[in-house]
Design an enzyme around this catalytic site. Structure first.
Site, PDB file in Angstrom:
ATOM      1  CD  GLU A 254      33.549 -21.457  22.224  1.00 41.59           C
ATOM      2  OE1 GLU A 254      34.440 -22.193  22.013  1.00 41.59           O
ATOM      3  OE2 GLU A 254      32.511 -22.660  23.123  1.00 41.59           O
ATOM      4  CB  CYS A 288      40.021 -20.213  18.808  1.00 39.89           C
ATOM      5  SG  CYS A 288      38.195 -21.544  18.129  1.00 39.89           S
TER       6      CYS A 288
HETATM    7  O1  TXE Z   1      38.430  -9.497  17.753  1.00 39.58           O
HETATM    8  P1  TXE Z   1      37.655  -9.003  18.513  1.00 39.58           P
HETATM    9  P2  TXE Z   1      40.212  -8.522  16.602  1.00 39.58           P
HETATM   10  C1  TXE Z   1      42.499 -13.080  18.809  1.00 39.58           C
HETATM   11  C2  TXE Z   1      43.474 -12.432  17.693  1.00 39.58           C
HETATM   12  C3  TXE Z   1      43.466 -11.109  17.091  1.00 39.58           C
HETATM   13  C4  TXE Z   1      42.552 -10.244  18.270  1.00 39.58           C
HETATM   14  C5  TXE Z   1      41.318  -8.664  18.342  1.00 39.58           C
HETATM   15  O2  TXE Z   1      44.267 -12.480  17.844  1.00 39.58           O
HETATM   16  O3  TXE Z   1      44.275  -9.828  17.097  1.00 39.58           O
HETATM   17  O4  TXE Z   1      41.546 -11.264  18.984  1.00 39.58           O
HETATM   18  O5  TXE Z   1      40.282  -8.794  17.226  1.00 39.58           O
HETATM   19  C6  TXE Z   1      33.205  -7.714  17.953  1.00 39.58           C
HETATM   20  N1  TXE Z   1      31.486  -5.356  22.638  1.00 39.58           N
HETATM   21  N2  TXE Z   1      41.065 -13.052  17.607  1.00 39.58           N
HETATM   22  O6  TXE Z   1      39.215  -7.047  17.765  1.00 39.58           O
HETATM   23  O7  TXE Z   1      37.866  -7.932  18.887  1.00 39.58           O
HETATM   24  C7  TXE Z   1      34.129  -7.649  16.856  1.00 39.58           C
HETATM   25  O8  TXE Z   1      33.195  -6.304  16.325  1.00 39.58           O
HETATM   26  C8  TXE Z   1      30.760  -6.275  21.742  1.00 39.58           C
HETATM   27  C9  TXE Z   1      40.477 -14.731  18.014  1.00 39.58           C
HETATM   28  O9  TXE Z   1      38.974  -8.815  15.420  1.00 39.58           O
HETATM   29  O10 TXE Z   1      37.190 -10.296  19.839  1.00 39.58           O
HETATM   30  C10 TXE Z   1      33.995  -9.166  16.075  1.00 39.58           C
HETATM   31  O11 TXE Z   1      32.843  -8.618  15.553  1.00 39.58           O
HETATM   32  N3  TXE Z   1      31.759  -7.047  20.376  1.00 39.58           N
HETATM   33  C11 TXE Z   1      39.527 -15.438  17.873  1.00 39.58           C
HETATM   34  C12 TXE Z   1      33.843  -9.529  17.544  1.00 39.58           C
HETATM   35  O12 TXE Z   1      33.473  -8.765  17.959  1.00 39.58           O
HETATM   36  C13 TXE Z   1      32.648  -6.571  20.198  1.00 39.58           C
HETATM   37  C14 TXE Z   1      38.844 -15.310  16.700  1.00 39.58           C
HETATM   38  C15 TXE Z   1      35.285 -10.172  17.560  1.00 39.58           C
HETATM   39  O13 TXE Z   1      36.543  -9.654  17.832  1.00 39.58           O
HETATM   40  C16 TXE Z   1      33.193  -5.450  20.874  1.00 39.58           C
HETATM   41  C17 TXE Z   1      39.115 -13.851  16.669  1.00 39.58           C
HETATM   42  C18 TXE Z   1      32.782  -5.501  22.293  1.00 39.58           C
HETATM   43  N4  TXE Z   1      33.322  -4.178  23.141  1.00 39.58           N
HETATM   44  C19 TXE Z   1      40.515 -12.931  16.745  1.00 39.58           C
HETATM   45  N5  TXE Z   1      34.478  -4.875  20.399  1.00 39.58           N
HETATM   46  C20 TXE Z   1      39.636 -16.551  18.225  1.00 39.58           C
HETATM   47  N6  TXE Z   1      40.348 -17.203  19.016  1.00 39.58           N
HETATM   48  O14 TXE Z   1      38.660 -17.504  17.930  1.00 39.58           O
HETATM   49  C21 TXE Z   1      34.411  -5.830  19.360  1.00 39.58           C
HETATM   50  N7  TXE Z   1      33.612  -6.688  18.858  1.00 39.58           N
END
Ligand code: TXE
Length: 482
Positions: A254, A288
């Site tokens: 998602e 999102c």
């Molecule tokens: O999200 P991540 P981040 C967007 C928003 C933001 C950008 C980065 O624009 O600026 O994403 O945010 C885990 N393998 N959204 O860095 O990386 C992490 O620990 C497995 C939109 O916070 O997507 C967390 O639990 N997991 C979005 C989860 O992934 C990993 C909502 C989400 O983190 C990982 C959030 C890896 N390699 C941010 N690296 C939406 N549209 O709903 C990180 N994680």
């Protein structure tokens, strides 16, 4: 199955935080410091799991799978409903904690528990029967759905409770055991959900581990985790998919969106402004499926802009714990810097700011609701997912042109059409390249309706029969007479 224990009903939550592994609440030698985004101050620490914790959790989840996968859908529905009851009993206390770590207004934090538990309960009303594919005098072919095994759930920081509950209840109801990893920015409420889960579920069925991004990576690589349910950014979603490939893990992704709303020439802008404003700016745009681009017909453009500016002026920004607050801070410094940079870039490009645009010089990651006009289709604010309280309003004169511009993106989560003619709206909505196309609404979901992204906004669906089957393996059972 045992009735809900009195212990669960009267449970007093601990003063500290713990991981949940194999039915035990445990600490760690490592920790995470959690910042309140309204003050920028560290207000709590919690244990951070290492690789050994993950190994123990996977072992426990594997072991628990044997019994859990043999319970009936009805029994598992009962457990999930019991869990919802205790979550709702603690929702005021936990809602406050969610606001402290996430930033959103307190009524929206509490609503996240209400929404999440209702969705979870409703999901358990969905039937996944054995399907008879063929039956004649000689043979009977059936299609069964079997649970997958251990499901790893990785959640982001924008809606930690609702997003955890939708994946958790889907995985558990379909007979899987789970390891849930919240975002390192917002682990606290999820860990408290672990305390409550401990009092309801058999040991090993629900495990909750907080830690940094490394833990997510280890989960996606782990040979004994059978599926990853991931909610987060497109960039990380691609990493999850790539590192799951080695073990051919099932994945539900998602991811982000850049949702367009097309406002047709036949609407009364004042009548829809509140709804559109809310769909853009709730949770300070960190949703999102928030509206991230508004395409307004030239005949109603000025009036819509005025009506949205009025909404922006009335939205009180502040600490989410203040009951009058409508918009809280951005959740973390990384996101605050990202949106601040986007705002600066947009200013430099010469676009016009009709509300907001000035970042207050006070503690907290606050950015006021910002509406931008006269902006180029190729600007970053239009092409990227802003995930913050800054939204472009783009003018169009020809509906076909609006649709083309709305579809001109790698994202495909959702979109909406706003019109007084629902037939006309539906015809246009059907042509949007998105997982969900709404008419005269945006951001409504239900346990019975599949939700997920087209294009790079995701893979698979959550909710509904379709979503639940994503947590199961289809199995053909073909019987011939001899
Ligand atoms: O999200 P991540 P981040 C967007 C928003 C933001 C950008 C980065 O624009 O600026 O994403 O945010 C885990 N393998 N959204 O860095 O990386 C992490 O620990 C497995 C939109 O916070 O997507 C967390 O639990 N997991 C979005 C989860 O992934 C990993 C909502 C989400 O983190 C990982 C959030 C890896 N390699 C941010 N690296 C939406 N549209 O709903 C990180 N994680």
């Amino acid at each position: 199955m045992q009735p809900m224990s009195e212990r669960a009903q009267d449970l007093k939550l601990r003063n500290d935080f713990a991981l949940l592994i194999d039915g035990e609440l445990i600490g760690s030698s490592q920790s995470l410091e959690i910042i309140n985004p309204a003050t920028e101050k560290i207000f709590a620490t919690c244990p951070a799991a290492g690789r050994d914790h993950l190994e123990k959790a996977v072992e426990a989840a594997k072991l628990a799978f044997g019994d859990w996968s043999h319970t009936s859908f009805e029994e598992r529905a009962d457990y999930i409903k019991q869990y919802s009851v205790v979550l709702r009993e603690h929702q005021n206390e936990l809602g406050e904690l969610l606001t402290r770590e996430q930033g959103k207004p307190i009524n929206q934090s509490i609503a996240e528990f209400e929404r999440g538990t209702v969705q979870a309960d409703n999901m358990t009303g969905i039937k996944i029967p054995v399907e008879v594919l063929l039956e004649d005098a000689n043979q009977r072919i059936e299609l069964h759905y079997r649970p997958l095994g251990v499901v790893g759930i990785i959640t982001p920081w924008n809606a930690p409770v609702a997003l955890a509950l939708s994946s958790l209840s889907s995985a558990l109801y379909t007979g899987n055991t789970t390891i849930l990893k919240p975002s390192p920015y917002t682990p606290l409420t999820t860990l408290k959900m672990g305390e409550l889960a401990q009092s309801i579920f058999p040991s090993g069925v629900v495990n909750i581990l907080a830690a940094g991004n490394d833990l997510g990576q280890w989960m996606t690589e782990h040979k004994d985790i059978d599926k990853i349910s991931f909610t987060g950014s497109v960039t990380t979603g691609k990493k999850v998919m790539s590192s799951s490939a080695d073990t051919l893990k099932r994945v539900t992704l998602e991811l982000g969106g850049n949702d367009p709303a097309i406002v047709l020439d036949d609407v009364d802008p004042k009548a829809i402004a509140k709804q559109i404003f809310f769909a853009c700016f709730v949770n300070s745009g960190q949703v999102c499926m928030a509206i991230k681009r508004i395409y307004a017909h030239e005949s109603i453009y000025e009036k819509l802009c005025d009506a949205l500016v009025e909404e922006a002026c009335n939205a009180k920004i502040g600490d989410g714990l203040d009951p009058d607050t409508k918009l809280g801070p951005l959740q973390n410094k990384m996101q605050f810097d990202k949106v601040s940079n986007l705002l600066k870039d947009t200013k430099k490009s010469g676009a016009k700011f009709i509300s907001g645009g000035k970042i207050p010089n006070t503690p907290g990651y606050f950015i006021p609701p910002t509406l931008v006009t006269d902006i180029d289709d190729n600007s970053r604010l239009v092409t990227e997912e802003q995930f913050g309280p800054i939204v472009p309003i783009l003018k169009y004169s020809d509906t076909e042109d609006a649709l083309r511009r709305a579809n001109n993106t790698q994202y495909g989560l959702s979109g909406s059409v706003w019109t007084s003619n629902t037939e006309r709206g539906k015809a246009l909505a059907e042509r949007m390249e998105v997982g969900t196309a709404w008419v005269n609404q945006h951001r409504t979901t239900s346990a019975y309706v599949p939700f997920g992204g087209a294009k790079q906004s995701g893979l698979g669906r959550q909710y509904s029969v379709l979503g639940l089957k994503g947590y199961m393996e289809p199995q053909v059972v073909s019987v011939s007479k001899i």
